[in-house]
Design a protein around this motif. Structure first.
Motif, PDB file in Angstrom:
ATOM      1  N   GLU A  55      36.115  -7.582  40.374  1.00 55.44           N
ATOM      2  CA  GLU A  55      34.792  -7.318  41.054  1.00 55.44           C
ATOM      3  C   GLU A  55      33.843  -8.642  41.044  1.00 55.44           C
ATOM      4  N   ASN A  56      34.451  -9.788  40.281  1.00 52.11           N
ATOM      5  CA  ASN A  56      33.553 -10.725  40.228  1.00 52.11           C
ATOM      6  C   ASN A  56      34.040 -12.167  40.872  1.00 52.11           C
ATOM      7  N   GLY A  94      32.986 -15.314  31.288  1.00 51.01           N
ATOM      8  CA  GLY A  94      32.521 -13.908  31.992  1.00 51.01           C
ATOM      9  C   GLY A  94      33.341 -12.748  31.620  1.00 51.01           C
ATOM     10  N   ALA A  98      32.511  -9.596  29.461  1.00 53.98           N
ATOM     11  CA  ALA A  98      32.631  -8.264  29.916  1.00 53.98           C
ATOM     12  C   ALA A  98      33.452  -7.343  28.881  1.00 53.98           C
ATOM     13  N   GLU A 307      27.482 -14.685  33.468  1.00 50.14           N
ATOM     14  CA  GLU A 307      26.243 -13.839  33.035  1.00 50.14           C
ATOM     15  C   GLU A 307      25.129 -14.041  33.908  1.00 50.14           C
ATOM     16  N   THR A 310      25.412 -12.013  37.144  1.00 49.92           N
ATOM     17  CA  THR A 310      25.288 -10.721  36.980  1.00 49.92           C
ATOM     18  C   THR A 310      23.655 -10.524  36.981  1.00 49.92           C
ATOM     19  N   THR A 313      22.351 -10.589  40.509  1.00 50.82           N
ATOM     20  CA  THR A 313      22.630  -9.655  41.353  1.00 50.82           C
ATOM     21  C   THR A 313      21.873  -8.222  40.958  1.00 50.82           C
ATOM     22  N   VAL A 314      21.821  -7.728  39.653  1.00 51.69           N
ATOM     23  CA  VAL A 314      20.863  -6.590  39.266  1.00 51.69           C
ATOM     24  C   VAL A 314      19.541  -6.845  39.529  1.00 51.69           C
ATOM     25  N   SER A 323      18.058  -7.324  33.801  1.00 52.04           N
ATOM     26  CA  SER A 323      17.808  -8.769  34.126  1.00 52.04           C
ATOM     27  C   SER A 323      17.374  -9.418  32.885  1.00 52.04           C
TER      28      SER A 323
END
Length: 404
Positions: A55-56, A94, A98, A307, A310, A313-314, A323
């Motif tokens: 997914e990344n 990453g 995770a 990171e 991510t 993105t959020v 964030s």
């Protein structure tokens, strides 16, 4: 007719017998339940692995990992070794973060918080240990990488979050109480960095040895404050750090699978970090990049790229609490946990790692914390605030490009 009735009765009894077997096993052996649980856990592990890896988009760089390892083993040119290992660590960092998050979910809040503190910054800690192994000559690089990790989170990541989120939403809101508390903790860490420099200005100052003992004392105090901060965040005042993503479906992974992946990825990061550290001097001589720029700008990107992606993105999904948890939370962890860790590890390795940073680094750190604290104090963000934070980061980058 009788045979037909017997078959019909048997068919009618089949569901009841199945239920009876299920209930009996639940009461004694629980074989069906255990089988289902095992299958569910295995399926959950597989789903979690797919989610982490596929997914990344940064994880496409995993293809570079075996090349980087071979380059280190075969002793290619130092610039090639540095570049390949630099790229290889990006996706590994990453994945490490995770997997740590998934393991933390399965062991409870308290132990999970400790795991996040330890393995969430594992790349920075591993790089610091490898550099300190090289001796006192690499202390400035370690100090620069720690400073750069904090600056990149506060200015680059937070600025990108504010700017990208603000481009989509007019104004974004978040929990200002938790953000202000983390900014105050960062100011406390700045005080710890300033104290050795201020002590050197006194007439009773006795040289580097005094700076070292002041730094070690400050490291212990910061470590205690970090433990108290964890207890505050997870135990007494969790409402100050409430995030909007709590209602989303979470991916889960069994603790055994998570620990196995954690060990494998940590070993890969350690190997690539060793190659990165060994090739840095040749990289500096060949490319003419200043040591300060590598420490403050390049090395923090290695540990935080996934990171950072991510967090941005959020932010574009209007989840600003999450964030800020990445940007400010990671900065607080580095300032209160990783920085003391490096001082104490240097003490154990008999390397004089201290908190006496160069005055320009301490000044930039102080101004950065003040700027960010002012920007987040109102609990709202917009794209212009993000642009200002990014401008501050570019100013820092230009400065360290020209100084060594």
């Amino acid at each position: 007719s009788h045979r037909r009735l017997e078959l019909q009765a048997r068919d009618d009894m089949a569901p009841l017998q199945k239920d009876a077997r299920f209930n009996d096993k639940n009461g004694t052996g629980e074989t069906d339940a255990e089988d289902g649980k095992a299958q569910g856990e295995g399926g959950g592990n597989l789903t979690a692995c797919r989610s982490i890896i596929f997914e990344n988009p940064v994880n496409l760089l995993l293809l570079v990992v075996p090349v980087a390892m071979y380059a280190t083993f075969a002793k290619w040119s130092e610039s090639a070794i540095f570049g390949l290992n630099f790229v290889a660590i990006l996706p590994l960092a990453g994945i490490l973060g995770a997997v740590t998050e998934l393991l933390a979910q399965s062991v409870g809040d308290t132990l999970g918080g400790l795991l996040n503190a330890t393995f969430g910054n594992a790349v920075e800690m591993i790089l610091a240990v490898f550099y300190l192994r090289k001796g006192p000559s690499q202390i400035d690089v370690v100090q620069g990488s720690l400073l750069g990790s904090i600056l990149s989170n506060l200015l680059l990541v937070l600025g990108m979050c504010f700017m990208c989120g603000g481009a989509k939403f007019h104004v974004q809101t978040y929990n200002a109480n938790g953000a202000r508390l983390q900014a105050a903790l960062l100011l406390l860490s700045v005080l710890a960095l300033v104290m050795p420099s201020l002590a050197s200005m006194t007439t009773r100052h006795h040289g580097p040895e005094t700076d070292l003992w002041i730094s070690r004392g400050a490291a212990i105090i910061l470590g205690i404050i970090y433990i108290m901060y964890l207890y505050f965040q997870l135990g007494t005042h969790p409402e100050a750090f409430v995030s909007e993503h709590a209602d989303e479906e979470e991916v889960t992974m069994g603790p055994k699978c998570a620990i196995f992946l954690l060990v494998i990825v940590t070993l890969l990061v350690a190997y690539c970090s060793d190659g990165l550290v060994d090739s840095m001097e040749g990289m500096i001589e060949r490319c003419g990049i200043s040591r300060s720029f590598i420490g403050v700008i390049l090395l923090p990107i290695v540990g935080n790229a996934a990171e950072h992606a991510t967090a941005v993105t959020v932010a574009m999904k209007d989840k600003m609490d999450l964030s800020l948890g990445v940007a400010l939370g990671s900065s607080a962890q580095i300032a209160l946990f990783v920085v003391p860790f490096t001082v104490l590890v240097g003490w154990a390795m008999d390397v004089p790692m201290s908190l006496k940073f160069q005055p320009v680094k301490t000044g930039i750190m102080l101004l950065t914390v003040l700027i960010v604290g002012n920007a987040i104090s109102d609990g709202e963000s917009n794209w212009l605030e993000g642009a200002m934070l990014l401008a501050a980061y570019f100013l820092v980058g230009v400065t360290f490009w020209f100084i060594d």
